[in-house]
Design a protein around this motif. Structure first.
Motif: not given
Length: 283
Positions: A159-164, A219-225, A229-234, A198-199
């Motif tokens: 799982l690669l998490v991208v924070n912008i 299909s592999k990409v999930y973008i927080w809307n 709840p904010n998924p940041h800690m998760g 996530s932005f």
């Protein structure tokens, strides 16, 4: 006057005391502190520990110390910019002292130097941290892993998490970097099981639109809307690796503390103490 103070009881439990804008004076705040703690500060055996965090709490914390200098031990988190002797301990990131380094001095015109803070090097009652202080310790991450188990545990790995984040005064970048990031992520998608993006609140709409256009349909990409709840800690708890824009000291500090791989994009656009922060991370 938003902020919070905490005192340690004899049983080592924490009590949180909030101060609101309606408190009309520093004396009112101090009385509220003493009353809510159910303690006579001036007669307690041993000092009370007051921990103040953020610039909005500086005047309140220093006034409490002034009213009971022998009975309160005051810790100020984040650099107060002046008057460090008002506090018993100051905890602040190392890059706050970048203006005093030889390289930092060269970047300040001589006629501006008297206005740049801090003006004195840290002494023994100043504790320096590499990054920003945050709450993402091991206990918080274990709790977040449990709370987000249903949503994140079953995702294909890695799982690669991208924070912008967004352009900052000392870390400016434009659409070229965003397009570069989109291409980079497209090129590594084959190696990812899942990619979560996530932005931040500082992310310009035009930046998020580019990312959504380029990656939103995969299909592999999930973008927080952006909805709770904010998924940041998760994300911090479950990610295998991170990609984070260089402007966000907080997100980089949190991710780096997890011990997982952290990739930064855009550091070459940073200057001043942002550049010093990135240098510290590499060291």
């Amino acid at each position: 006057m938003d902020g919070f103070f905490k005192r340690v009881q004899d049983n080592n439990e924490w009590i949180s005391i909030e101060f609101q804008q309606k408190d009309s004076s520093m004396l009112d705040v101090y009385k509220k502190f003493a009353y809510r703690s159910k303690v006579d500060i001036h007669h307690k055996d041993g000092p009370l520990l007051v921990v103040a965090s953020g610039r909005d709490t500086i005047s309140v914390a220093s006034h409490i110390k002034q009213l009971a200098p022998e009975n309160v031990f005051v810790v100020q988190i984040q650099h107060p910019r002046s008057g460090l002797k008002r506090f018993d301990l100051v905890i602040t990131p190392r890059h706050d002292y970048y203006p005093l380094t030889p390289h930092g001095q060269k970047q300040i015109p001589w006629f501006f130097r008297r206005w740049i803070t801090p003006r004195e090097r840290p002494d023994r009652h100043v504790v320096l941290t590499v990054g920003a202080l945050h709450q993402a310790d091991s206990a918080v991450l274990r709790s977040a892993a449990s709370a987000w188990h249903t949503e994140l545990a079953s995702l294909p790995r890695p799982l690669l998490v991208v924070n912008i984040g967004g352009p900052a005064r000392s870390c400016q970048y434009g659409m070229d970097l965003v397009k570069q990031l989109s291409v980079l992520l497209q090129n590594v998608l084959w190696s990812c099981g899942s990619l979560m993006i996530s932005f931040s609140r500082r992310t310009p709409e035009k930046v998020s639109k580019i990312v959504l256009r380029e990656l939103g349909g995969h299909s592999k990409v999930y973008i927080w809307n952006g909805e709770e709840p904010n998924p940041h800690m998760g994300h911090l708890a479950w990610a295998d690796a991170f990609v984070i824009t260089a402007d966000s000291v907080s997100m980089l500090s949190e991710a780096s503390s997890t011990g997982k791989l952290v990739y930064t994009i855009g550091a070459e656009h940073c200057k001043w103490k942002f550049a010093d922060f990135h240098k510290s991370l590499l060291e």
